[in-house]
Design a protein around this motif. Sequence first.
Motif, PDB file in Angstrom:
ATOM      1  N   MET A  77     -57.898  -0.222   6.947  1.00  0.00           N
ATOM      2  CA  MET A  77     -59.135  -0.641   6.134  1.00  0.00           C
ATOM      3  C   MET A  77     -60.347  -0.664   7.115  1.00  0.00           C
ATOM      4  O   MET A  77     -61.456  -0.432   6.695  1.00  0.00           O
ATOM      5  CB  MET A  77     -59.021  -1.857   5.314  1.00  0.00           C
ATOM      6  N   VAL A  78     -59.939  -1.128   8.385  1.00  0.00           N
ATOM      7  CA  VAL A  78     -60.997  -1.403   9.429  1.00  0.00           C
ATOM      8  C   VAL A  78     -61.554   0.025   9.771  1.00  0.00           C
ATOM      9  O   VAL A  78     -62.932   0.029   9.974  1.00  0.00           O
ATOM     10  CB  VAL A  78     -60.162  -1.965  10.635  1.00  0.00           C
ATOM     11  N   THR A  79     -60.747   0.876   9.864  1.00  0.00           N
ATOM     12  CA  THR A  79     -61.257   2.469  10.088  1.00  0.00           C
ATOM     13  C   THR A  79     -62.292   2.724   8.975  1.00  0.00           C
ATOM     14  O   THR A  79     -63.247   3.308   9.278  1.00  0.00           O
ATOM     15  CB  THR A  79     -60.002   3.313  10.340  1.00  0.00           C
TER      16      THR A  79
ATOM     17  N   HIS B 215     -66.150   3.838   9.208  1.00  0.00           N
ATOM     18  CA  HIS B 215     -66.487   4.873   8.728  1.00  0.00           C
ATOM     19  C   HIS B 215     -67.737   4.844   7.915  1.00  0.00           C
ATOM     20  O   HIS B 215     -68.498   5.718   8.085  1.00  0.00           O
ATOM     21  CB  HIS B 215     -65.311   5.780   8.271  1.00  0.00           C
ATOM     22  N   ILE B 216     -67.752   4.100   7.044  1.00  0.00           N
ATOM     23  CA  ILE B 216     -68.957   3.638   6.217  1.00  0.00           C
ATOM     24  C   ILE B 216     -69.996   3.364   6.936  1.00  0.00           C
ATOM     25  O   ILE B 216     -71.129   3.723   6.718  1.00  0.00           O
ATOM     26  CB  ILE B 216     -68.581   2.522   5.163  1.00  0.00           C
TER      27      ILE B 216
ATOM     28  N   ALA C 266     -70.580   4.048  10.010  1.00  0.00           N
ATOM     29  CA  ALA C 266     -71.069   5.307  10.794  1.00  0.00           C
ATOM     30  C   ALA C 266     -71.910   6.052   9.947  1.00  0.00           C
ATOM     31  O   ALA C 266     -72.889   6.821  10.313  1.00  0.00           O
ATOM     32  CB  ALA C 266     -70.021   5.955  11.500  1.00  0.00           C
ATOM     33  N   GLU C 267     -71.609   6.383   8.737  1.00  0.00           N
ATOM     34  CA  GLU C 267     -72.210   7.160   7.830  1.00  0.00           C
ATOM     35  C   GLU C 267     -73.682   6.479   7.593  1.00  0.00           C
ATOM     36  O   GLU C 267     -74.672   7.404   7.421  1.00  0.00           O
ATOM     37  CB  GLU C 267     -71.337   7.266   6.442  1.00  0.00           C
ATOM     38  N   LEU C 268     -73.765   5.106   7.133  1.00  0.00           N
ATOM     39  CA  LEU C 268     -74.790   4.560   7.007  1.00  0.00           C
ATOM     40  C   LEU C 268     -75.773   4.600   8.176  1.00  0.00           C
ATOM     41  O   LEU C 268     -77.079   4.842   8.005  1.00  0.00           O
ATOM     42  CB  LEU C 268     -74.756   3.062   6.749  1.00  0.00           C
ATOM     43  N   LYS C 269     -75.377   4.817   9.397  1.00  0.00           N
ATOM     44  CA  LYS C 269     -76.086   4.644  10.703  1.00  0.00           C
ATOM     45  C   LYS C 269     -76.565   6.267  10.537  1.00  0.00           C
ATOM     46  O   LYS C 269     -77.758   6.581  10.949  1.00  0.00           O
ATOM     47  CB  LYS C 269     -75.205   4.705  11.931  1.00  0.00           C
TER      48      LYS C 269
END
Lengths: 287, 241
Positions: B169-171, B175-176, B178-181
């Motif tokens: 879940m941390v991954t 990942h979310i 990184a997408e927002l970034k």
Amino acid sequence: MFFQQLINGLTTGSVYALIALGYTMIYGILGLINFAQGEIYMCGAFVAVLLLATGKVNFFLAVALGMGAAALLGVILERVAFRPLRGFHPLVPLISAIGASIFLQSLALLLFGPNDRPFPIQFAFTTIMIAGLPVSTLQMTILAAALGFMGLLIVFVRYTTYGKAIVACALDRDTARLMGINVDRMVSLTFLLGSALSGAAGIMMAIYYNATYPRMGLLPGLKAFSAAILGGVGSIPGAILGGLLLGVAESLGAAYISSGFKDAIAFAILILVLLLRPQGILRGRGD
Amino acid sequence: MLTLKSVQAGYGRLPVLKGISLHVRSGEVVTLIGGNGAGKTTTLRTISGLLPPRKGAVEFAGQDLTRLPPERIVTLGLALVPEGRRVFRTLSVTANLELGAYHRRDKSEVRRDLEEIRQRFPILKERAHQAAGTLSGGEQQILAIGRALMARPRLLMLDEPSMGLAPRMVTQVYHILAELKAQGTTILLVEQNARAALKVADRGYVLETGRIILDGAAADLRDDPEVQRAYLGKGYQEVWE
């Protein structure tokens, strides 16, 4: 006889439930017991009765204004008796609530005198037979109105934005503020709703017992408090369940044990619940 | 975009922040790392208005935040994903998301955002009518992020989004982020999990007992021997054996 007692119990129980909803909602959002709930109930009854006694106001308007006055009283009470004491030890607002209760009772005594006032208008209530059993239309009307108000409250809390915001404040005040919810406004709204329901309950009982007097809120207030504890204080379905159960227990107890014990039964239940299941039948805030 | 100047804050007589200065520029991902009790959560509580600062200035987009209550600050475009997720347990997943947009008046846009967030995080659609308290920790974290996004924040602040989650879940949570970034969201990320945080961040600050002891580009911090020893666990064995 059993059936008749059951109906009697459900009728008074539904009124206890309306008051218990006020206790439970206010407890849910502020964590305090508003012991002046019975006086708000009395205020609703008095305003409606006094307006009807003038002969110039129609019944439904008088009910609406009685509920409105009770709601206003609740909102004012929160401002002057509870809000300044926020952050104090929980006993402090509790004492303040008891003080407000005594003050309002004395004020009503001063303004309206100690005597019972009959309900100013007569209704054509009769007894009809349903499935071979006698049923009073007065009781049916009270029961239906009380259940209707409860339904409206549940719909409000479950399905409207403000209702959900109230639940959010009850669950987690800080996080609610992070959502942009003004907690003070939600507390006021909670007092408004809870007090309007208590006001409606007062008017129902003023009709049912045909008596309105300054101390009329004392016993129903304490019994509704017991009902809220029985159902699980903080829980809306709990308050409804607790009120109905308490009303029925009281009525059956009075019929089958002794009518002298009628008032004692509610408090015996309160003590038993506190000893055996202090969290009540349904637990929790925000339900 | 966000600037803190010598901010001091604390609880009662206990000082926690002893003069913190930091800034976040538009489009940046900035992380604040540090151990337990360093003052990371206190910093976010101070910015979001839950804990008014004793001294110093907090400015967001030219506005002074120091005297504003949290319910006003969120309307300026600052949203916080609080520590421990803090979803509204008995309310449905959808109700939680809707409350994230509570202060917004553009109701048709809110409905569109709700649809978008459900598409982006399908689990929130699957569990739309379930009480938020019945979700797993990771799902609750996703809900808390979705709820904050419903505010359409100009700056998203997250407080230890990896805390208490299973590694998988941390991954997913990172990942979310990184997408927002990649979409250009400005983020201030508070973490104990320095390794994960420095991977996604552009810049970082290291907080220790209420003071910022180090700051710089995330890549530099990753290579800093002090950071490696204290927060990344490198050289741990050499020191102890």
